[in-house]
Design an enzyme around this catalytic site. Sequence first.
Site, short mmCIF file in Angstrom:
data_model
loop_
_atom_site.label_atom_id
_atom_site.label_comp_id
_atom_site.label_asym_id
_atom_site.label_seq_id
_atom_site.Cartn_x
_atom_site.Cartn_y
_atom_site.Cartn_z
N GLU A 96 -27.83 -19.96 26.90
CA GLU A 96 -26.45 -20.42 27.07
C GLU A 96 -25.98 -20.27 28.52
O GLU A 96 -26.46 -19.41 29.24
CB GLU A 96 -25.52 -19.59 26.16
CG GLU A 96 -24.93 -20.39 25.00
CD GLU A 96 -23.93 -21.46 25.43
OE1 GLU A 96 -24.14 -22.17 26.44
OE2 GLU A 96 -22.92 -21.62 24.72
N ASP A 100 -18.48 -16.18 26.43
CA ASP A 100 -17.07 -15.91 26.71
C ASP A 100 -16.44 -15.25 25.48
O ASP A 100 -16.60 -14.06 25.27
CB ASP A 100 -16.42 -17.25 27.08
CG ASP A 100 -14.99 -17.11 27.55
OD1 ASP A 100 -14.61 -16.02 27.97
OD2 ASP A 100 -14.24 -18.11 27.51
N VAL A 150 -14.69 -20.56 35.46
CA VAL A 150 -15.67 -20.93 36.48
C VAL A 150 -16.29 -22.30 36.18
O VAL A 150 -16.34 -22.72 35.02
CB VAL A 150 -16.78 -19.86 36.59
CG1 VAL A 150 -16.22 -18.56 37.14
CG2 VAL A 150 -17.48 -19.61 35.26
P1 IMP Z 1 -17.32 -19.08 23.73
O1 IMP Z 1 -17.54 -19.70 22.39
O2 IMP Z 1 -15.87 -18.78 23.99
O3 IMP Z 1 -18.20 -17.87 24.03
O4 IMP Z 1 -17.58 -20.18 24.82
C1 IMP Z 1 -18.79 -20.70 25.07
C2 IMP Z 1 -18.67 -22.03 25.76
O5 IMP Z 1 -17.38 -22.25 26.34
C3 IMP Z 1 -19.62 -22.08 26.91
O6 IMP Z 1 -20.86 -22.59 26.50
C4 IMP Z 1 -18.91 -22.98 27.89
O7 IMP Z 1 -19.26 -24.31 27.64
C5 IMP Z 1 -17.45 -22.81 27.61
N1 IMP Z 1 -16.84 -21.88 28.61
C6 IMP Z 1 -16.44 -20.61 28.43
N2 IMP Z 1 -15.95 -20.08 29.57
C7 IMP Z 1 -16.05 -21.06 30.50
C8 IMP Z 1 -15.72 -21.13 31.91
O8 IMP Z 1 -15.25 -20.18 32.56
N3 IMP Z 1 -15.98 -22.32 32.51
C9 IMP Z 1 -16.51 -23.41 31.85
N4 IMP Z 1 -16.84 -23.38 30.55
C10 IMP Z 1 -16.60 -22.21 29.88
#
Ligand code: IMP
Length: 182
Positions: A96, A100, A150
């Site tokens: 990945e 986040d 980011v």
């Molecule tokens: P999660 O499900 O919140 O862990 O997010 C995962 C997905 O969100 C990642 O694969 C990214 O595509 C997107 N994402 C999370 N944080 C960022 C960021 O700071 N910049 C761009 N995409 C993000």
Amino acid sequence: MEGISKILVSEDEIKEICARLGRQISEDYRDKKLFLVSVLKGAVVFMADLMRNITCDCEIDFMAVSSYSGTKTTGVVKFRKDLDINPEGCDILLVEDILDSGITLSYLKNMLLQRNAASIKVCAFLDKPANRQADISADYVGKVIPDEFVVGYGLDYEEKYRNLPFVGVLSPEVYADKQERS
Ligand code: IMP
Ligand code: MG
């Protein structure tokens, strides 16, 4: 570069990270059936660099999901593309771009477990632990970063900036402008 307030991970640091993770993974999976599963689209750039630093046998495949709208997770994962391989009995390493909230990866991990993968681990290029909502951590981490949005090195803001060869912090004015307009 317009819209970027600072560089967070330089091209040189990216090279070092991929070499370190590739070495570690090659050692850990020497006697296993390694399948690298990358999550489209953000992780493709990292996947391409990481796999060229892996020296044991491996196969690759891709899945696509989305949960983001602008700079915020919607909390609901939309499944867009499944694997071509059957994961049963495979040692899967989910590759990945960024961990986040963790919602995306815990959803994918559970789904693959239900399909009887032999093992499932996670390799995240970036880790933003401050924003974690799901109970998940990465087994391999490129770099831990603060809670900032980011872009670059595959990561986008509304499908832009993916082609930057480094990771930068997106200037808040970029999305503040947008919020005012919409
Ligand atoms: P999660 O499900 O919140 O862990 O997010 C995962 C997905 O969100 C990642 O694969 C990214 O595509 C997107 N994402 C999370 N944080 C960022 C960021 O700071 N910049 C761009 N995409 C993000
Ligand atoms: Mg993504």
